[in-house]
Design a protein around this motif. Structure first.
Motif, short mmCIF file in Angstrom:
data_model
loop_
_atom_site.label_atom_id
_atom_site.label_comp_id
_atom_site.label_asym_id
_atom_site.label_seq_id
_atom_site.Cartn_x
_atom_site.Cartn_y
_atom_site.Cartn_z
N GLN A 190 7.29 -4.63 -12.38
CA GLN A 190 5.91 -5.18 -11.98
C GLN A 190 5.85 -6.18 -10.48
O GLN A 190 4.65 -6.18 -10.26
N PRO A 192 5.88 -6.89 -6.76
CA PRO A 192 5.77 -6.22 -5.61
C PRO A 192 7.13 -6.21 -4.82
O PRO A 192 7.98 -7.26 -4.99
N HIS A 194 8.33 -6.68 -1.92
CA HIS A 194 8.74 -7.26 -0.88
C HIS A 194 8.78 -8.77 -1.43
O HIS A 194 8.89 -9.75 -0.58
#
Ligand code: PLP
Length: 371
Positions: A190, A192, A194
């Motif tokens: 979950q 992100p 980046h």
């Protein structure tokens, strides 16, 4: 007069230096010739592999020449051990250095760094030194199965569009707590893509719980994952200062840009390579630690103390309002534990699991002090 604080960059201005606990050198001198019972720094009391000691002696031949700036032999050995490419391995002057450098490289002013309440103190230091904003996620409640441990949901909630880096420890210092392999996989899925996730596994070799697993198995699927390890704890080389990180080769390549060329010295490289090869020594000390951890935990519980579950070589123990008095009285008796006020845990002491005889000395002193 020069105001050096005003001259420092913004992040450093608000910083307090890392608190190493007591001045052990001064205390050792005070108590000499009686040795202290040192259970404050999570060192490995069984000592380094005899092969590592011999490797250091042999390496003295080359004391006048620079070490291998690439640390190639150690990187290749670590790559084989962890089934990764050598280009995925970054060596550090202890893992502390690398934990600081990840923030320096990947976070700055205007960026956010997420860590857990009661997480290892270096993460906050790293974020602030880099000039980034630290967001602390609340830890699990005291009545949870992992009291004060990392709350992975809370950490997820603390991630914002400004987040660059998340620091977790598994198991964690100073709580000793851990989170399960399945919980971490769900967490990472979950985050992100980046946002870089640094998992500090300083105590991984000492963990034996059924639900514990290293994050290393998730590296191939998650290029934003970084795992740090150290030779300071299970390998008993704290004095040699060798740690490492394993991550995507592109991540390591960026980190290499700021790494000081000879950050790991020749004696450290030699010691770490030999220690890594001596799996029998590692296994023996890990087993001894697990046994003493259980015995010491039982002995403390039998004395009515509450303590945190631990997969490490230390126990976080509650002593209530009398904590400071007890700690000071133990120091007087030459028994050194780690006060936890800096973590907002002024009613706790962190006790390194020692050898049987050290733990026995601790219990005798504790019984005197608590009488
Ligand atoms: C001891 C410790 C380290 C750092 O060890 P180095 O000696 O710098 O490799 C890192 N993280 C945690 C959680 C630790 O307890």
């Amino acid at each position: 007069m020069i105001d050096f604080v005003a001259l420092a960059q913004a992040g450093v201005r608000g910083l307090r230096a890392y608190d190493p606990g007591h001045d052990l050198v001064a205390l050792r001198r005070q108590h000499a010739p009686v040795p202290l019972v040192e259970l404050g720094s999570n060192e490995n009391p069984y000592g380094a592999s005899p092969k590592a000691r011999q490797a250091v002696i042999d390496a003295l031949e080359g004391l006048h020449i620079y070490p291998d700036p690439l640390g190639g032999d150690l990187k290749r050995a670590l790559a084989v051990k962890h089934d990764v490419e050598p280009a995925q391995v970054l060596l550090g002057n202890g893992s502390h250095e690398l934990l600081m450098q990840f923030a320096q490289v990947f976070a700055g002013a205007g960026d956010e760094v997420v860590a857990s309440q009661f997480g290892f103190a270096v993460y906050a230091l790293a974020a602030q030194a880099a000039g980034a904003t630290l967001r602390l996620a609340p830890a699990l409640a005291h009545d949870h199965a992992m009291p004060r441990g990392h709350d992975l949901d809370a950490l997820l909630s603390a991630i914002t569009p400004r987040t660059k880096l998340v620091y977790l420890a598994n198991p964690n210092n100073p709580t000793g707590t851990w989170y399960s392999a399945t919980a971490f996989a769900a967490f990472l899925a979950q985050v992100p893509a980046h946002v870089l996730v640094v998992v500090d596994e300083a105590y991984a070799e000492l963990a034996d719980a059924d639900d514990y697993a290293s994050a290393l198995g998730l590296l191939a699927a998650h290029p934003n994952l970084i795992v740090t390890r150290t030779f300071s704890k299970a390998y008993a080389l704290a004095g040699a200062r060798v740690g490492y990180a394993i991550a995507h080769p592109d991540c390591i390549a960026v980190m290499e840009r700021v790494r000081e060329s000879f950050n790991v010295n020749a004696l450290g490289l030699a010691a770490a390579e030999a220690a890594l090869a001596d799996t029998a020594h590692l296994q023996a000390t890990v087993a001894a630690n697990a046994r003493q951890r259980q015995l010491l935990a039982d002995a403390l519980r039998a004395r009515g103390r509450w303590l945190s579950p631990s997969q490490t070589n230390f126990l976080l123990v509650e002593f209530g309002e009398a904590t400071a008095r007890i700690e000071a009285a133990l120091v007087q008796r030459g028994v050194i534990l780690r006060p936890m006020g800096g973590y907002g845990l002024g009613d706790c002491l962190r006790i390194t699991v020692g050898k049987a005889e050290q733990n026995a000395c601790l219990l005798v002193a504790l019984d005197e002090v608590m009488a």
